[in-house]
Write an enzyme that holds these catalytic residues in place. Structure first.
Site, PDB file in Angstrom:
ATOM      1  N   GLY A   1       0.836  -1.205   0.000  1.00  0.00           N
ATOM      2  CA  GLY A   1       0.000   0.000   0.000  1.00  0.00           C
ATOM      3  C   GLY A   1       0.862   1.243   0.000  1.00  0.00           C
ATOM      4  O   GLY A   1       2.073   1.178   0.247  1.00  0.00           O
ATOM      5  N   GLU A   2       0.219   2.353  -0.292  1.00  0.00           N
ATOM      6  CA  GLU A   2       0.994   3.597  -0.251  1.00  0.00           C
ATOM      7  C   GLU A   2       0.086   4.766   0.099  1.00  0.00           C
ATOM      8  O   GLU A   2      -1.137   4.710  -0.106  1.00  0.00           O
ATOM      9  CB  GLU A   2       1.711   3.801  -1.578  1.00  0.00           C
ATOM     10  CG  GLU A   2       1.123   4.832  -2.511  1.00  0.00           C
ATOM     11  CD  GLU A   2       1.940   4.954  -3.785  1.00  0.00           C
ATOM     12  OE1 GLU A   2       2.930   5.700  -3.732  1.00  0.00           O
ATOM     13  OE2 GLU A   2       1.567   4.328  -4.804  1.00  0.00           O
TER      14      GLU A   2
ATOM     15  N   GLN B   1       0.210   9.220   1.585  1.00  0.00           N
ATOM     16  CA  GLN B   1       0.872  10.514   1.517  1.00  0.00           C
ATOM     17  C   GLN B   1       2.267  10.502   2.149  1.00  0.00           C
ATOM     18  O   GLN B   1       3.156  11.230   1.754  1.00  0.00           O
ATOM     19  CB  GLN B   1      -0.018  11.496   2.272  1.00  0.00           C
ATOM     20  CG  GLN B   1       0.190  12.922   1.924  1.00  0.00           C
ATOM     21  CD  GLN B   1      -0.673  13.789   2.849  1.00  0.00           C
ATOM     22  OE1 GLN B   1      -1.610  13.307   3.479  1.00  0.00           O
ATOM     23  NE2 GLN B   1      -0.337  15.052   2.929  1.00  0.00           N
ATOM     24  N   PHE B   2       2.412   9.658   3.175  1.00  0.00           N
ATOM     25  CA  PHE B   2       3.642   9.749   3.955  1.00  0.00           C
ATOM     26  C   PHE B   2       4.631   8.621   3.716  1.00  0.00           C
ATOM     27  O   PHE B   2       5.697   8.608   4.284  1.00  0.00           O
ATOM     28  CB  PHE B   2       3.296   9.812   5.445  1.00  0.00           C
ATOM     29  CG  PHE B   2       2.551  11.056   5.751  1.00  0.00           C
ATOM     30  CD1 PHE B   2       3.225  12.226   6.019  1.00  0.00           C
ATOM     31  CD2 PHE B   2       1.170  11.076   5.723  1.00  0.00           C
ATOM     32  CE1 PHE B   2       2.536  13.392   6.271  1.00  0.00           C
ATOM     33  CE2 PHE B   2       0.476  12.238   5.974  1.00  0.00           C
ATOM     34  CZ  PHE B   2       1.157  13.414   6.251  1.00  0.00           C
TER      35      PHE B   2
ATOM     36  N   GLU C   1       5.236   4.258   2.165  1.00  0.00           N
ATOM     37  CA  GLU C   1       4.727   3.041   1.555  1.00  0.00           C
ATOM     38  C   GLU C   1       4.823   1.890   2.542  1.00  0.00           C
ATOM     39  O   GLU C   1       5.617   1.934   3.480  1.00  0.00           O
ATOM     40  CB  GLU C   1       5.578   2.712   0.324  1.00  0.00           C
ATOM     41  CG  GLU C   1       5.409   3.749  -0.772  1.00  0.00           C
ATOM     42  CD  GLU C   1       6.252   3.454  -1.995  1.00  0.00           C
ATOM     43  OE1 GLU C   1       7.161   2.603  -1.913  1.00  0.00           O
ATOM     44  OE2 GLU C   1       5.978   4.077  -3.034  1.00  0.00           O
ATOM     45  N   VAL C   2       3.994   0.876   2.312  1.00  0.00           N
ATOM     46  CA  VAL C   2       4.100  -0.350   3.103  1.00  0.00           C
ATOM     47  C   VAL C   2       4.481  -1.474   2.139  1.00  0.00           C
ATOM     48  O   VAL C   2       3.858  -1.628   1.085  1.00  0.00           O
ATOM     49  CB  VAL C   2       2.765  -0.686   3.805  1.00  0.00           C
ATOM     50  CG1 VAL C   2       2.923  -1.917   4.684  1.00  0.00           C
ATOM     51  CG2 VAL C   2       2.279   0.485   4.630  1.00  0.00           C
TER      52      VAL C   2
ATOM     53  N   ASP D   1      -8.863   6.069  15.578  1.00  0.00           N
ATOM     54  CA  ASP D   1      -9.238   5.742  14.205  1.00  0.00           C
ATOM     55  C   ASP D   1      -9.577   4.261  14.077  1.00  0.00           C
ATOM     56  O   ASP D   1      -9.129   3.584  13.151  1.00  0.00           O
ATOM     57  CB  ASP D   1      -8.098   6.136  13.252  1.00  0.00           C
ATOM     58  CG  ASP D   1      -8.558   6.130  11.794  1.00  0.00           C
ATOM     59  OD1 ASP D   1      -9.781   6.090  11.549  1.00  0.00           O
ATOM     60  OD2 ASP D   1      -7.687   6.149  10.907  1.00  0.00           O
TER      61      ASP D   1
HETATM   62  N1  ADE Z   1      -0.753  -3.826   4.918  1.00  0.00           N
HETATM   63  C1  ADE Z   1      -0.237  -2.941   5.730  1.00  0.00           C
HETATM   64  N2  ADE Z   1       0.339  -3.525   6.766  1.00  0.00           N
HETATM   65  C2  ADE Z   1       0.155  -4.833   6.618  1.00  0.00           C
HETATM   66  C3  ADE Z   1       0.501  -5.940   7.381  1.00  0.00           C
HETATM   67  N3  ADE Z   1       1.151  -5.823   8.530  1.00  0.00           N
HETATM   68  N4  ADE Z   1       0.174  -7.138   6.922  1.00  0.00           N
HETATM   69  C4  ADE Z   1      -0.486  -7.238   5.770  1.00  0.00           C
HETATM   70  N5  ADE Z   1      -0.846  -6.235   5.021  1.00  0.00           N
HETATM   71  C5  ADE Z   1      -0.535  -5.014   5.448  1.00  0.00           C
END
Ligand code: ADE
Length: 772
Positions: free
Chosen positions: A488-489, A491-492, A494-495, A627
């Site tokens: 995922g990504e 504003q701050f 990316e994961v 949140d």
């Molecule tokens: N997306 C963001 N963090 C995650 C995580 N810890 N495990 C799986 N998907 C994610």
């Protein structure tokens, strides 16, 4: 301030007698709608509170009156413990400048209180009206309707009311059917003041006189009138108004006459707007009957400033040339001064907006009578958030108010002269108070919204100084993180899904020299992130490194000695709960037969229990999530739920957040009314969000909460929750949801914080559902 625990602060009278009171000067006439009180907590060294109190008020500081509720009672219920604040809606609201709070003597001799007052500036400026007393109507076959002005706070003499305000300025408009009252369990006709045409002598009109705080330039007057012609009630046929420039001058001969258009078709009660167009301190209006009865429920005025005429120096007339250059210089100097003022103003505004205390709630500098915002209290959310200039933020006043939105704006009389609390009378502290701060103390540190890092709100004490030594997570060699996939990504940052080589060994959890890779999620801060985002990221690491619960996402390690900053958490194979549920149907023979991904009711309940359990843990540490939502819950391959917090770090859910004028980002559809209106985030507001999260789950995340309402309407609805007059909209019962579960959700959305369940209670209540 309530829910803050700075110093020992509270007001403690020497003894609770009628002669001891706390007096507040609001600095100007104010439409006061709510009084909040709380006892003296003082880091658990206090145990005094006030069980009941009265209010006295004065508009001029000279003449004092008792406030009474609509049933005539003067006593307001106070606190029952030192922790919880109690908010009392004033019905009727008070229009006043000075307020005195008088604790009612009770069993305990030592009482202490903290106080907050909520309301709006009284822009009408009306200080009193006088009118003939309202009358009684005896409609055949119907109950008697008493059309008197039952909350009038002036004097009654010879069947005329004078020197006070009452129902015509209480902000409550009457129903179309005058026999039914809005809400107060009072008598038929309660909302109206009404007169019969044959009761006022031979003149078929009613004369009302309005006195104002200062000369005003009136644009118009609005009169809310009943028009139930089937019962002989109609709006007035015409009105004439006279104007008195000053309190002690006489009325000018010139008058304004206005004829209305009568309506025999539509029986709705309505506002009739009467143009005035005159300056005055006192306005007298004579309303003519159009039928047997005339009934008003509200009267309001719109006025501007009276401009003083320019002084003209008739004796000296300078030579034309000199005069012209003098005027020119004058103009130039004025323009320069004006520019300077504008620049200073802009700089000040910027500073105010940037200060954390400025919160997301912006002051809409303006006007208009507060009653239009229906009890208007606190702030009119929609108005403030949407920049509607119709409303103004209340003049908050509180004896505990040392800082706040209106720092320095409210005038206090409560400095000096307090009796010191008698601590010798305190009982020993209860055990649970001693270590962890009460949740009210965990007031959010900044009122910013959800930004994408800095997730959990933390007790104020914990975030001020952050150094590497505060972070208890171990530094993992960055080169052993092998990036596999972007999850995922935002504003701050990316994961990413990564393989972490030898992580089990590194954490001391696997066999020695275990070099096997473990799948992890790596949240990485963007290289060009602002220093604020960087600080928030570090704070989040600090907070997460302290959390240890099976239902809270676990921080495994970090990379913070060099950029980009990274936090490494467990990888959750089933992604987030919102995505998971939205891709599933409820389990049935059909889903089985057709291999449709499904989820059973008992799985949903089991998930709910896990979320309640994770939140119970957070609440036990006084951590406020701010949140909670399905998008922030992750699932592993065994459907274990772990609460996380991504905030805006994933663009995917950006529509769940409301942006306020480019500043805060708020998950308004999950937020409790007090979070939106007051910026208060507590465990109790997390409970509210938990209710919404349950609702999402039992609708299988197929719909956004309040999907039929725009963001603005959601905020307006928040105001209705606050006013609690039965007009607030709740989320509907999801078809999958057992009634008892929906009851639980509804309790999470209780207007009063004390009526909401705790996470402990929610966990207890949900468990039997999950494992019957
Ligand atoms: N997306 C963001 N963090 C995650 C995580 N810890 N495990 C799986 N998907 C994610």
């Amino acid at each position: 301030r309530l829910n803050r625990d700075e110093g020992d602060g509270a007001w403690c009278p020497k003894e609770a007698t009628d002669s001891q009171y706390l007096q507040v000067d609001l600095g100007r006439l104010t439409f006061l709608t709510v009084v909040g009180t709380q006892g003296r907590y003082a880091h658990s060294s206090g145990n005094e509170f006030v069980r009941a109190y009265r209010l006295n008020f004065s508009r001029d500081g000279l003449q004092w009156r008792n406030w009474r509720n609509r049933q005539g009672n003067t006593v307001l219920e106070g606190n029952t413990n030192v922790f919880h604040q109690v908010l009392n809606d004033l019905h009727p609201p008070l229009i006043t400048r000075y307020v005195r709070v008088l604790p009612v003597p009770g069993l305990s001799s030592t009482v202490c209180m903290r106080l907050e007052l909520y309301g709006c500036p009284w822009e009408d400026g009306l200080v009193s009206y006088s009118a003939p007393e309202g009358q009684i109507m005896m409609p055949p076959g119907f109950p008697i309707a008493s059309l008197n002005d039952s909350t009038y706070d002036g004097t009654r003499q010879k069947r005329r009311l004078s020197g006070g305000l009452g129902q015509l300025t209480d902000g409550v408009t009457g129903q179309d059917d005058f026999l039914s009252s809005r809400q107060y369990q009072v008598w038929p006709g309660y909302d109206y003041v009404g007169w019969r045409n044959d009761s006022l002598g031979t003149f078929k009109h009613v004369e009302l006189e309005f006195t104002f705080d200062r000369p005003r330039n009136f644009t118009y007057m609005k009169v809310h009138s009943n028009n139930m012609f089937s019962r002989g009630v109609k709006i007035f046929s015409s009105v004439s108004c006279w104007f008195k420039p000053h309190l002690h001058s006489s009325f000018r001969a010139e008058r304004v006459e206005f004829r209305t258009v009568l309506d025999d078709r539509n029986p709705s009660a309505r506002y009739v707007t009467v143009p005035l167009g005159h300056a005055a301190s006192v306005v007298r209006c004579s309303f003519s009957f159009a039928d047997v009865w005339m009934m008003f429920s509200e009267i309001s005025f719109h006025s501007g400033k009276v401009l003083k005429p320019h002084a003209v120096n008739a004796s000296s007339s300078p030579a034309p040339e000199n005069g012209r250059s003098a005027i020119l210089i004058g103009c130039l100097v004025s323009i320069i001064l004006l520019l300077l003022v504008v620049i200073v103003f802009i700089l000040l505004c910027q500073r105010v907006l940037q200060s954390p205390g400025a919160s997301f709630i912006k002051l809409a500098a303006h006007k208009m009578r507060p009653k239009l915002c229906l009890a208007c209290t606190l702030l009119s959310p929609s108005a403030l958030l949407l920049g509607n200039p119709l409303y103004d933020l209340l003049l908050l006043s509180s004896c505990q108010l040392t800082s706040g939105w209106l720092r320095g704006k409210s005038s206090q009389v409560c400095g000096g002269g307090y009796a010191e609390p008698d601590v010798t009378q305190c009982t020993p502290h209860q055990s649970f108070q001693s270590s962890a701060p009460h949740y009210a103390e965990t007031d959010i540190v900044s009122l910013q919204g959800v930004t994408g890092s800095n997730m959990y709100a933390v007790p104020a004490l914990t975030v001020d100084s952050l150094t590497r030594k505060d972070i208890s997570a171990a530094e993992f060699p960055r080169h052993r993180l092998l990036f596999r996939e972007k999850l995922g990504e935002g504003q701050f940052g990316e994961v990413h899904l990564c393989e972490a080589e030898g992580l089990a060994d590194f954490l001391g959890e696997g066999p020695r020299a275990d070099s096997r890779s473990v799948l992890v999620a790596v949240k990485q801060l963007r290289a060009d992130a602002t220093s604020q985002a960087r600080n928030d990221f570090l704070k989040e690491i600090k907070i997460m490194s302290r959390l240890n619960d099976p239902n809270i996402i676990r921080l495994l390690c970090v990379c913070v000695t060099s950029d980009p900053l990274c936090m490494v958490t467990e990888y959750m194979e089933n992604g987030d709960l919102n995505m998971f549920l939205s891709q599933r149907e409820v389990e049935s023979t059909l889903t089985h037969a057709n291999n449709i991904p499904s989820v059973s009711l008992s799985e949903l309940l089991h998930m709910s229990v896990q979320i309640a359990s994770g939140m119970k843990y957070l609440a036990s540490l006084n951590f406020v999530h701010r949140d909670l939502a399905t998008r922030n819950c992750l699932l592993d391959r065994r459907l274990t739920i772990k609460i996380s917090d991504f905030g805006m770090s994933r663009n995917l859910y950006s529509s769940d957040y409301y942006r306020i004028q480019g500043r805060a980002v708020l998950p308004i559809r999950w937020m409790a009314w007090e979070s939106i209106l007051l910026g208060k985030f507590t465990t109790a507001s997390d409970v509210w969000a938990f209710g919404v999260t349950l609702w999402e789950m039992f609708t299988l995340c197929k719909e956004q909460p309040y999907s039929l309402l725009s963001d603005e309407q959601v905020i307006e609805n928040t105001g209705e929750h606050f006013r609690n007059q039965g007009r607030q909209i709740f989320l509907y019962v999801p078809s999958l949801c057992p009634p008892s579960l929906f009851e639980l959700m509804m309790r999470c959305w209780s207007r009063n914080i004390q009526d909401r369940p705790t996470f402990e209670g929610l966990h207890q209540a949900l468990k039997p559902h999950a494992d019957p």
